[in-house]
Design an enzyme around this catalytic site. Structure first.
Site, PDB file in Angstrom:
ATOM      1  NE  ARG A   1      -4.081  -1.976   1.820  1.00 14.09           N
ATOM      2  CZ  ARG A   1      -3.966  -3.160   2.429  1.00 14.09           C
ATOM      3  NH1 ARG A   1      -2.960  -3.373   3.263  1.00 14.09           N
ATOM      4  NH2 ARG A   1      -4.838  -4.104   2.213  1.00 14.09           N
TER       5      ARG A   1
ATOM      6  CE  LYS B   1      -2.055  12.790 -15.349  1.00 14.19           C
ATOM      7  NZ  LYS B   1      -2.443  13.045 -16.752  1.00 14.19           N
TER       8      LYS B   1
ATOM      9  CD  GLU C   1       5.438  15.489 -23.361  1.00 15.67           C
ATOM     10  OE1 GLU C   1       4.694  16.475 -23.236  1.00 15.67           O
ATOM     11  OE2 GLU C   1       5.005  14.318 -23.438  1.00 15.67           O
TER      12      GLU C   1
ATOM     13  CE  LYS D   1       3.741  16.955 -15.481  1.00 17.40           C
ATOM     14  NZ  LYS D   1       3.989  15.649 -16.022  1.00 17.40           N
TER      15      LYS D   1
ATOM     16  CD  GLU E   1      -5.406  14.854 -16.481  1.00 18.71           C
ATOM     17  OE1 GLU E   1      -4.184  14.674 -16.311  1.00 18.71           O
ATOM     18  OE2 GLU E   1      -6.075  14.257 -17.329  1.00 18.71           O
TER      19      GLU E   1
ATOM     20  NE  ARG F   1      -1.247  16.193 -13.929  1.00 17.86           N
ATOM     21  CZ  ARG F   1      -0.490  15.560 -13.067  1.00 17.86           C
ATOM     22  NH1 ARG F   1      -0.751  15.633 -11.781  1.00 17.86           N
ATOM     23  NH2 ARG F   1       0.535  14.839 -13.469  1.00 17.86           N
TER      24      ARG F   1
ATOM     25  CG  ASN G   1      -3.893  15.313 -20.982  1.00 19.34           C
ATOM     26  OD1 ASN G   1      -2.861  14.751 -20.641  1.00 19.34           O
ATOM     27  ND2 ASN G   1      -4.995  15.291 -20.257  1.00 19.34           N
TER      28      ASN G   1
ATOM     29  CG  HIS H   1      -0.119  14.047 -24.540  1.00 17.57           C
ATOM     30  ND1 HIS H   1       0.464  15.267 -24.742  1.00 17.57           N
ATOM     31  CD2 HIS H   1       0.811  13.289 -23.903  1.00 17.57           C
ATOM     32  CE1 HIS H   1       1.691  15.258 -24.237  1.00 17.57           C
ATOM     33  NE2 HIS H   1       1.935  14.065 -23.727  1.00 17.57           N
TER      34      HIS H   1
ATOM     35  CG  HIS I   1      -1.115   9.163 -25.273  1.00 20.62           C
ATOM     36  ND1 HIS I   1      -1.763   9.562 -24.121  1.00 20.62           N
ATOM     37  CD2 HIS I   1       0.191   9.130 -24.967  1.00 20.62           C
ATOM     38  CE1 HIS I   1      -0.869   9.773 -23.177  1.00 20.62           C
ATOM     39  NE2 HIS I   1       0.318   9.530 -23.662  1.00 20.62           N
TER      40      HIS I   1
ATOM     41  CG  HIS J   1       5.680  10.137 -24.863  1.00 16.04           C
ATOM     42  ND1 HIS J   1       4.399   9.632 -24.868  1.00 16.04           N
ATOM     43  CD2 HIS J   1       5.606  11.323 -24.207  1.00 16.04           C
ATOM     44  CE1 HIS J   1       3.598  10.465 -24.237  1.00 16.04           C
ATOM     45  NE2 HIS J   1       4.302  11.502 -23.833  1.00 16.04           N
TER      46      HIS J   1
HETATM   47  N1  LIG Z   1       3.964  10.449 -15.676  1.00 17.59           N
HETATM   48  C1  LIG Z   1       3.873  11.443 -16.503  1.00 17.59           C
HETATM   49  O1  LIG Z   1       3.357  12.513 -16.179  1.00 17.59           O
HETATM   50  C2  LIG Z   1       4.417  11.273 -17.884  1.00 17.59           C
HETATM   51  C3  LIG Z   1       4.566  12.382 -18.730  1.00 17.59           C
HETATM   52  C4  LIG Z   1       5.139  12.191 -19.977  1.00 17.59           C
HETATM   53  C5  LIG Z   1       5.550  10.935 -20.370  1.00 17.59           C
HETATM   54  N2  LIG Z   1       5.376   9.873 -19.531  1.00 17.59           N
HETATM   55  C6  LIG Z   1       5.815   8.538 -19.917  1.00 17.59           C
HETATM   56  O2  LIG Z   1       7.228   8.530 -20.040  1.00 17.59           O
HETATM   57  C7  LIG Z   1       7.597   7.492 -20.935  1.00 17.59           C
HETATM   58  C8  LIG Z   1       8.609   7.998 -21.901  1.00 17.59           C
HETATM   59  O3  LIG Z   1       9.746   8.403 -21.186  1.00 17.59           O
HETATM   60  P1  LIG Z   1      11.186   8.386 -21.865  1.00 17.59           P
HETATM   61  O4  LIG Z   1      11.107   9.081 -23.152  1.00 17.59           O
HETATM   62  O5  LIG Z   1      12.151   8.856 -20.867  1.00 17.59           O
HETATM   63  O6  LIG Z   1      11.364   6.847 -22.250  1.00 17.59           O
HETATM   64  P2  LIG Z   1      12.277   5.670 -21.677  1.00 17.59           P
HETATM   65  O7  LIG Z   1      12.201   5.582 -20.226  1.00 17.59           O
HETATM   66  O8  LIG Z   1      11.911   4.483 -22.470  1.00 17.59           O
HETATM   67  O9  LIG Z   1      13.747   6.131 -22.050  1.00 17.59           O
HETATM   68  C9  LIG Z   1      14.108   6.239 -23.395  1.00 17.59           C
HETATM   69  C10 LIG Z   1      15.367   5.401 -23.691  1.00 17.59           C
HETATM   70  O10 LIG Z   1      16.491   6.037 -23.114  1.00 17.59           O
HETATM   71  C11 LIG Z   1      17.230   5.085 -22.367  1.00 17.59           C
HETATM   72  N3  LIG Z   1      17.959   5.840 -21.351  1.00 17.59           N
HETATM   73  C12 LIG Z   1      17.486   6.332 -20.191  1.00 17.59           C
HETATM   74  N4  LIG Z   1      18.433   7.106 -19.613  1.00 17.59           N
HETATM   75  C13 LIG Z   1      19.520   7.073 -20.421  1.00 17.59           C
HETATM   76  C14 LIG Z   1      20.789   7.684 -20.369  1.00 17.59           C
HETATM   77  N5  LIG Z   1      21.106   8.565 -19.420  1.00 17.59           N
HETATM   78  N6  LIG Z   1      21.666   7.409 -21.363  1.00 17.59           N
HETATM   79  C15 LIG Z   1      21.336   6.573 -22.377  1.00 17.59           C
HETATM   80  N7  LIG Z   1      20.141   5.997 -22.489  1.00 17.59           N
HETATM   81  C16 LIG Z   1      19.236   6.250 -21.516  1.00 17.59           C
HETATM   82  C17 LIG Z   1      16.203   4.130 -21.881  1.00 17.59           C
HETATM   83  O11 LIG Z   1      16.760   2.908 -21.524  1.00 17.59           O
HETATM   84  C18 LIG Z   1      15.315   3.995 -23.099  1.00 17.59           C
HETATM   85  O12 LIG Z   1      15.894   3.106 -24.003  1.00 17.59           O
HETATM   86  C19 LIG Z   1       6.331   7.026 -21.606  1.00 17.59           C
HETATM   87  O13 LIG Z   1       5.975   5.800 -21.051  1.00 17.59           O
HETATM   88  C20 LIG Z   1       5.319   8.092 -21.250  1.00 17.59           C
HETATM   89  O14 LIG Z   1       4.001   7.584 -21.178  1.00 17.59           O
HETATM   90  C21 LIG Z   1       4.833  10.024 -18.313  1.00 17.59           C
END
Ligand SMILES: NC(=O)c1ccc[n+]([C@@H]2O[C@H](COP(=O)([O-])OP(=O)(O)OC[C@H]3O[C@@H](n4cnc5c(N)ncnc54)[C@H](O)[C@@H]3O)[C@@H](O)[C@H]2O)c1
Length: 352
Positions: A116, A138, A180, A218, A228, A232, A236, A239, A243, A257
């Site tokens: 939890r 999130k 973003e 942000k 949201e 908030r 989106n 998105h 998405h 993304h």
């Molecule tokens: N929670 C939220 O508010 C929110 C907002 C936007 C996006 N997201 C989510 O975030 C995700 C995308 O995040 P992302 O783009 O960071 O993707 P990711 O975590 O897949 O990272 C992208 C790539 O970079 C690699 N990587 C990470 N750090 C590295 C480094 N320092 N050097 C070399 N490689 C590295 C990872 O292994 C991966 O292959 C999606 O799932 C999306 O839905 C969430």
């Protein structure tokens, strides 16, 4: 060192050697077990710096997940929770999420459902996770092609950012995070958008000021509307369509993304024009900038249908209506704008 204070925790933006992580671990988690969640890239490229800077973490259990969005799902969460449980983590223990948005989303989710809820700290290592994913509470995973369908709101105890981690990032990932940042400018700060237009994504790691401003935007939005209910939703922007495009490609050849978001913003800006909300010249200039940075979107008719199908399933919708966040000028955004499926189809089709 740059610090951004949020209501419940602080974000430190500086060289790793200046982080107060060591003090936090000593003060708040002196006898706690610590598990560090990484993926194969953050393990290879970032873990060593973290352990060198904070020898106290030598004792931590390090879990390495496979990298990529395709692994952001419940089966992997269950597997990892099983391992965490075998390590006997208790309520007073700590999880550190070291990685991109997939790791901060999934790690935050695991921390908040395990027993939890246990504390977690985010150390984002991609541009996208630094300016966006790791901030705002999130957390969650995908359900098949439906992005982020399962999750909870949960905030970290602290968040640490060192742009040096961006040095090993593939360039395409800088393009992803840049989208973003552009969004932050478009929805809330025209000046930020103008400043971003002057730099290529490759230059962003050297621009702490731009990274900081995006984080602030942000944070400011999230603090006014954590769950949201209204404002908030402006985050989106891009998105609803983005998405769906990302989801469509997920099982074929996954795209980053931010690329989905960039195309989504271009298409949703056109939707806003068609609805008479946004002046056409703004939409044209957004399209021009996006296509000067990103490749054009190319969908065949089958892909278009799949994108439309996923758009109808978007969790932002209500009672079969497609609800979008749409900008009405550069720097201001409305939310819950009802859009007909035919108009969405037309604008996706015009841009692909
Ligand atoms: N929670 C939220 O508010 C929110 C907002 C936007 C996006 N997201 C989510 O975030 C995700 C995308 O995040 P992302 O783009 O960071 O993707 P990711 O975590 O897949 O990272 C992208 C790539 O970079 C690699 N990587 C990470 N750090 C590295 C480094 N320092 N050097 C070399 N490689 C590295 C990872 O292994 C991966 O292959 C999606 O799932 C999306 O839905 C969430």
């Amino acid at each position: 060192m740059e610090q951004i204070l949020t209501k419940n925790y602080k974000i430190e933006l500086s060289s790793i050697n200046e982080w107060s992580l060591g003090e936090i671990l000593q003060k708040d988690y002196p006898n706690s077990k610590i598990v560090i969640i990484t993926d194969e890239n953050s393990y290879n490229f970032c873990l060593e710096s973290l352990l060198n800077a904070f020898p106290i973490l030598e004792e931590a259990e390090v879990l390495q997940l496979p990298a990529g969005e395709v692994y952001k799902n419940l089966p992997l969460v269950e597997q990892i929770l099983q391992v965490i449980s075998e390590h006997n983590l208790s309520r007073n223990d700590l999880m550190i999420n070291l990685g991109g948005g997939v790791i901060t989303d999934m790690g935050g989710f695991m921390a908040s459902i395990y027993k939890r809820g246990i504390d977690f700290i985010n150390i984002p290592t991609t541009l996208l996770s630094m300016v966006d994913a790791s901030i705002g509470g999130k957390t969650g995973v995908d359900l098949g092609s439906l992005k982020n369908q399962i999750g909870v709101f949960a905030e970290p105890k602290a968040l640490f950012i060192d742009p040096k981690f961006l040095e090993t990032l593939e360039v395409v990932q800088l393009y992803s995070g840049y989208a973003e940042m552009i969004k932050h400018g478009l929805i809330a700060d025209a000046n930020h958008y103008e400043e971003l237009k002057k730099v290529r994504p490759e230059e962003v790691p050297g621009r702490l000021d731009l990274i900081k401003r995006s984080i602030e935007i942000k944070k400011e939005v999230v603090e006014q509307d954590f769950k949201e209910g209204g404002l908030r939703k402006t985050l989106n922007f891009g998105h609803t369509v983005g998405h769906a495009i990302e989801g469509m490609y997920l099982t074929k050849s996954p795209i980053v993304h931010g690329l989905g978001v960039a195309w989504g913003m271009m298409i949703e800006a056109e939707i806003a024009v068609e609805l008479g909300i946004l002046p056409k010249e703004d939409s044209n200039s957004i399209k021009e900038h996006i296509l000067s940075v990103y490749p054009p979107l190319k969908l065949d008719s089958e892909e278009l249908e799949e994108v439309m199908h996923l758009i109808q399933f978007d969790k932002k919708n209500k009672e079969d209506k497609i609800l979008c966040a749409l900008i009405d000028s550069i720097g201001n955004c409305q939310w819950d704008v009802e859009v007909g499926a035919e108009l969405v189809r037309e604008c996706v089709s015009n841009n692909s």
